[in-house]
Design an enzyme around this catalytic site. Structure first.
Site, PDB file in Angstrom:
ATOM      1  N   TRP A   1      -7.467  99.820 -50.508  1.00 38.47           N
ATOM      2  CA  TRP A   1      -6.335  98.935 -50.225  1.00 38.47           C
ATOM      3  C   TRP A   1      -6.824  97.864 -49.240  1.00 38.47           C
ATOM      4  O   TRP A   1      -7.468  98.189 -48.250  1.00 38.47           O
ATOM      5  CB  TRP A   1      -5.142  99.678 -49.600  1.00 38.47           C
ATOM      6  CG  TRP A   1      -4.079  98.692 -49.227  1.00 38.47           C
ATOM      7  CD1 TRP A   1      -3.221  98.051 -50.061  1.00 38.47           C
ATOM      8  CD2 TRP A   1      -3.813  98.164 -47.900  1.00 38.47           C
ATOM      9  NE1 TRP A   1      -2.429  97.159 -49.356  1.00 38.47           N
ATOM     10  CE2 TRP A   1      -2.777  97.212 -48.041  1.00 38.47           C
ATOM     11  CE3 TRP A   1      -4.352  98.407 -46.632  1.00 38.47           C
ATOM     12  CZ2 TRP A   1      -2.265  96.504 -46.945  1.00 38.47           C
ATOM     13  CZ3 TRP A   1      -3.836  97.695 -45.557  1.00 38.47           C
ATOM     14  CH2 TRP A   1      -2.799  96.755 -45.707  1.00 38.47           C
TER      15      TRP A   1
ATOM     16  N   GLU B   1      -5.040  99.988 -54.788  1.00 41.80           N
ATOM     17  CA  GLU B   1      -3.621 100.037 -54.396  1.00 41.80           C
ATOM     18  C   GLU B   1      -3.033  98.647 -54.208  1.00 41.80           C
ATOM     19  O   GLU B   1      -3.520  97.851 -53.409  1.00 41.80           O
ATOM     20  CB  GLU B   1      -3.489 100.838 -53.089  1.00 41.80           C
ATOM     21  CG  GLU B   1      -2.058 100.924 -52.564  1.00 41.80           C
ATOM     22  CD  GLU B   1      -1.952 101.712 -51.256  1.00 41.80           C
ATOM     23  OE1 GLU B   1      -3.006 102.158 -50.731  1.00 41.80           O
ATOM     24  OE2 GLU B   1      -0.824 101.865 -50.759  1.00 41.80           O
TER      25      GLU B   1
ATOM     26  N   LYS C   1       0.207  95.798 -53.498  1.00 45.85           N
ATOM     27  CA  LYS C   1       1.294  95.631 -52.535  1.00 45.85           C
ATOM     28  C   LYS C   1       2.033  94.337 -52.845  1.00 45.85           C
ATOM     29  O   LYS C   1       1.457  93.399 -53.390  1.00 45.85           O
ATOM     30  CB  LYS C   1       0.706  95.599 -51.118  1.00 45.85           C
ATOM     31  CG  LYS C   1       1.741  95.633 -50.011  1.00 45.85           C
ATOM     32  CD  LYS C   1       1.110  96.126 -48.718  1.00 45.85           C
ATOM     33  CE  LYS C   1       2.105  96.085 -47.586  1.00 45.85           C
ATOM     34  NZ  LYS C   1       1.756  96.972 -46.490  1.00 45.85           N
TER      35      LYS C   1
ATOM     36  N   ASP D   1       2.102 102.702 -54.375  1.00 45.48           N
ATOM     37  CA  ASP D   1       2.700 103.169 -53.120  1.00 45.48           C
ATOM     38  C   ASP D   1       4.202 102.903 -53.206  1.00 45.48           C
ATOM     39  O   ASP D   1       4.622 101.794 -53.545  1.00 45.48           O
ATOM     40  CB  ASP D   1       2.063 102.409 -51.946  1.00 45.48           C
ATOM     41  CG  ASP D   1       2.586 102.865 -50.591  1.00 45.48           C
ATOM     42  OD1 ASP D   1       3.812 102.882 -50.401  1.00 45.48           O
ATOM     43  OD2 ASP D   1       1.765 103.194 -49.708  1.00 45.48           O
TER      44      ASP D   1
ATOM     45  N   HIS E   1       5.639  99.708 -51.735  1.00 43.85           N
ATOM     46  CA  HIS E   1       4.971  98.435 -52.015  1.00 43.85           C
ATOM     47  C   HIS E   1       5.587  97.605 -53.129  1.00 43.85           C
ATOM     48  O   HIS E   1       4.920  96.798 -53.761  1.00 43.85           O
ATOM     49  CB  HIS E   1       3.497  98.682 -52.332  1.00 43.85           C
ATOM     50  CG  HIS E   1       2.713  99.087 -51.130  1.00 43.85           C
ATOM     51  ND1 HIS E   1       1.344  99.119 -51.104  1.00 43.85           N
ATOM     52  CD2 HIS E   1       3.113  99.465 -49.892  1.00 43.85           C
ATOM     53  CE1 HIS E   1       0.931  99.510 -49.909  1.00 43.85           C
ATOM     54  NE2 HIS E   1       1.986  99.738 -49.158  1.00 43.85           N
TER      55      HIS E   1
ATOM     56  N   HIS F   1       1.106 106.969 -53.678  1.00 47.05           N
ATOM     57  CA  HIS F   1       1.283 107.103 -52.240  1.00 47.05           C
ATOM     58  C   HIS F   1       2.759 107.355 -51.991  1.00 47.05           C
ATOM     59  O   HIS F   1       3.596 106.478 -52.224  1.00 47.05           O
ATOM     60  CB  HIS F   1       0.824 105.835 -51.509  1.00 47.05           C
ATOM     61  CG  HIS F   1      -0.623 105.875 -51.146  1.00 47.05           C
ATOM     62  ND1 HIS F   1      -1.231 104.948 -50.344  1.00 47.05           N
ATOM     63  CD2 HIS F   1      -1.595 106.783 -51.462  1.00 47.05           C
ATOM     64  CE1 HIS F   1      -2.503 105.262 -50.196  1.00 47.05           C
ATOM     65  NE2 HIS F   1      -2.752 106.362 -50.867  1.00 47.05           N
TER      66      HIS F   1
ATOM     67  N   ASP G   1       8.421  97.671 -46.097  1.00 47.37           N
ATOM     68  CA  ASP G   1       7.407  98.713 -46.225  1.00 47.37           C
ATOM     69  C   ASP G   1       7.167  99.363 -44.863  1.00 47.37           C
ATOM     70  O   ASP G   1       6.109  99.244 -44.271  1.00 47.37           O
ATOM     71  CB  ASP G   1       6.112  98.077 -46.773  1.00 47.37           C
ATOM     72  CG  ASP G   1       4.990  99.086 -46.900  1.00 47.37           C
ATOM     73  OD1 ASP G   1       5.270 100.250 -47.186  1.00 47.37           O
ATOM     74  OD2 ASP G   1       3.826  98.678 -46.712  1.00 47.37           O
TER      75      ASP G   1
ATOM     76  N   ASP H   1       7.086 102.487 -43.941  1.00 48.95           N
ATOM     77  CA  ASP H   1       6.376 103.765 -43.894  1.00 48.95           C
ATOM     78  C   ASP H   1       7.078 104.830 -43.065  1.00 48.95           C
ATOM     79  O   ASP H   1       6.457 105.516 -42.252  1.00 48.95           O
ATOM     80  CB  ASP H   1       4.935 103.561 -43.400  1.00 48.95           C
ATOM     81  CG  ASP H   1       4.084 102.828 -44.422  1.00 48.95           C
ATOM     82  OD1 ASP H   1       3.702 103.456 -45.406  1.00 48.95           O
ATOM     83  OD2 ASP H   1       3.822 101.619 -44.238  1.00 48.95           O
TER      84      ASP H   1
ATOM     85  N   ASP I   1       1.708 108.954 -47.552  1.00 48.88           N
ATOM     86  CA  ASP I   1       1.316 107.770 -46.772  1.00 48.88           C
ATOM     87  C   ASP I   1       2.496 107.243 -45.972  1.00 48.88           C
ATOM     88  O   ASP I   1       3.314 106.495 -46.481  1.00 48.88           O
ATOM     89  CB  ASP I   1       0.771 106.673 -47.710  1.00 48.88           C
ATOM     90  CG  ASP I   1       0.271 105.462 -46.931  1.00 48.88           C
ATOM     91  OD1 ASP I   1       0.070 105.589 -45.703  1.00 48.88           O
ATOM     92  OD2 ASP I   1       0.088 104.394 -47.541  1.00 48.88           O
TER      93      ASP I   1
HETATM   94  C1  RNT Z   1      -0.822  99.887 -46.579  1.00 47.31           C
HETATM   95  C2  RNT Z   1      -1.156 100.886 -47.619  1.00 47.31           C
HETATM   96  C3  RNT Z   1      -2.305 101.804 -47.287  1.00 47.31           C
HETATM   97  C4  RNT Z   1      -2.253 102.310 -45.859  1.00 47.31           C
HETATM   98  C5  RNT Z   1      -3.244 103.385 -45.538  1.00 47.31           C
HETATM   99  C6  RNT Z   1      -3.389 103.590 -44.086  1.00 47.31           C
HETATM  100  O1  RNT Z   1       0.311  99.186 -46.851  1.00 47.31           O
HETATM  101  O2  RNT Z   1      -0.034 101.637 -47.937  1.00 47.31           O
HETATM  102  O3  RNT Z   1      -2.342 102.843 -48.190  1.00 47.31           O
HETATM  103  O4  RNT Z   1      -0.979 102.769 -45.524  1.00 47.31           O
HETATM  104  O5  RNT Z   1      -4.417 103.132 -46.176  1.00 47.31           O
HETATM  105 ZN    ZN Z   2      -0.342 103.290 -49.308  1.00 48.66          ZN
END
Ligand code: RNT
Ligand code: ZN
Length: 425
Positions: free
Chosen positions: A191, A232, A234, A265, A268, A292, A300, A302, A332
């Site tokens: 990523w 990955e 986004k 993810d 994302h 993820h 985003d 998290d 994640d």
């Molecule tokens: C970031 C991505 C990625 C990170 C990790 C730490 O937006 O989601 O996967 O969260 O690699």
């Molecule tokens: Zn991620």
């Protein structure tokens, strides 16, 4: 555990067995399947994505952000592994730990990202072996001076680009070695944060550069039983609101043309977009997929994963595609505002609960009604199945796996916090 408590759990389990049997679901078989499911627990929840580099001053740039200041984050490998062990003791099942390149242990030496090698991950490998864990890996393309102008693998600056390509290659070498030594395939996920805050005039150039950089990184071929590569995408990040080079379309095309796995993810995509529907489309064209598991709140962000509709529909969709052997599941999220071990355990237990619920769903009955065109009955069954007694099966799973039942793990973490975490100055 007291005998009486055990009896109660077994009793509930036998009752549930009868109930599920009415719908042709054999919960013993479901538990057998459940015990084979491995998810990947991200090490970076334990220290707010800080890592161990000498110059480390926390997560910087890259459009990701850990907020909060709960005391006692892990400051080195020993503390992080100790915390992960604690979390694992409260999570049923045998799993994998997901590492990032910034968790290299270099004995106090400064080793830049283009120079790391497997020796810097010896302690992790040794520990994983001791604990019967698999390891996954991620190159770290953020929190570094060479990422400060917002572009890494897609940079127009050749020196910057070369540095990051080298990093990508090093990480694949490390991941391959990890997989070989642990005899467990290591997922290596790329990523990058590349993008821009405001409207770029030239979107295509960075994307063409990114394609070339990836081609170079992936030009080295490794044995798939050691390493599987993924990319990955986004939609946007903080500081990359207007343009992200590695978008969904970019990587979806890249993955299907290059024998690389795609990573979705959950945070994302557009904030109201659910990724569950994407799974069947991707699996029509690709053998595998990495997810993820995250929880965006308005962006985003998290947040810690919980057992919400998004997570349930994700798990149910994997099951309905009969794809638990094709979809890799990795957590994640990073929340620095609550006890970090609780964050791990809440997220992992929620994910495993969603998986269990999906395995217990009498999917064949839904499909039967569907094939007959009885869409009212299909919806009615979906609703009724939501309240089947999955909790009795969950408790049995926890008991079999020797982890605390119900809420009892919470006090365990509080105790650990008092004894261990609080003493970290
Ligand atoms: C970031 C991505 C990625 C990170 C990790 C730490 O937006 O989601 O996967 O969260 O690699
Ligand atoms: Zn991620």
């Amino acid at each position: 555990m007291y005998e009486a408590e055990k009896d109660k759990i077994l009793n509930d389990y036998y009752n549930a067995k009868e109930i599920y049997a009415k719908f042709d679901i054999d919960i013993d078989k479901v538990l057998d399947k459940m015990k084979k499911i491995r998810i990947s627990l991200h090490c970076w929840q334990g220290d707010d994505v800080t890592g161990f580099e000498k110059s480390a001053n926390g997560l910087s740039g890259g459009g990701i952000l850990a907020t909060g200041n709960w005391p006692g984050r892990a400051r080195n490998g020993e503390e992080l592994r100790q915390d992960i062990e604690k979390a694992l003791s409260l999570i049923p099942g045998k799993h994998k730990i997901n590492l990032h390149a910034i968790y290299a242990e270099t004995d106090g030496e400064f080793v830049d990202r283009d120079e790391i090698n497997v020796e810097h991950f010896r302690k992790w490998i040794y520990w994983a072996k001791e604990n019967g864990l698999g390891l996954d890996f991620n190159p770290t393309f953020f929190s570094h001076p060479k990422a400060n102008d917002g572009y890494t693998l897609s940079s127009k600056d050749e020196n910057i680009r070369k540095f990051w390509i080298q990093h990508g290659k090093r990480c694949r070498e490390i991941a391959n070695e990890i997989g070989r030594e642990l005899k467990t395939q290591c997922v290596n996920n790329v990523w990058i944060p590349d993008g821009s805050k405001d409207l770029p005039a030239n979107r295509i150039e960075h994307r063409k550069i990114l394609k070339e950089s990836l081609d170079e990184i992936f030009s080295v071929k490794y044995d798939k039983s050691n390493i599987v590569d993924s990319v990955e995408s986004k939609l946007f990040g903080i500081g990359s609101e207007s343009y992200v080079v590695g978008s969904h379309e970019f990587y979806m095309n890249y993955a299907s043309r290059n024998d690389v796995m795609l990573c979705l993810d959950m945070g994302h995509f557009h904030p109201t977009e659910n990724i569950a529907d994407k799974i069947s489309s991707i699996l029509t064209f690709n053998d595998n997929l990495l997810i993820h598991v995250s929880r965006g709140v308005r962006w985003d962000s998290d947040h810690v994963v919980i057992l919400n509709e998004d997570l349930l529909s994700l798990a149910k969709e994997i099951r309905r595609c009969d794809a638990y052997d094709k979809v890799y599941i990795a957590l994640d999220f990073f929340d620095a505002s609550i006890n970090r071990i609780m964050a791990w355990v809440i997220g992992a237990r929620a994910t495993l609960k969603a998986i269990l619920i999906s395995l217990l769903e009498p999917v064949h009955l839904l499909m039967e009604e569907e094939n007959k065109g009885n869409f009212g009955a299909r919806l009615a069954l979906m609703e009724e199945f939501k309240t089947l007694p999955f909790y009795s099966v969950w408790n049995k799973y926890c008991m079999d796996e020797n982890v605390p039942i119900g809420t009892s793990w919470i006090d365990d973490v509080k105790e650990y916090e008092k004894e261990i975490v609080k003493n970290r100055a």
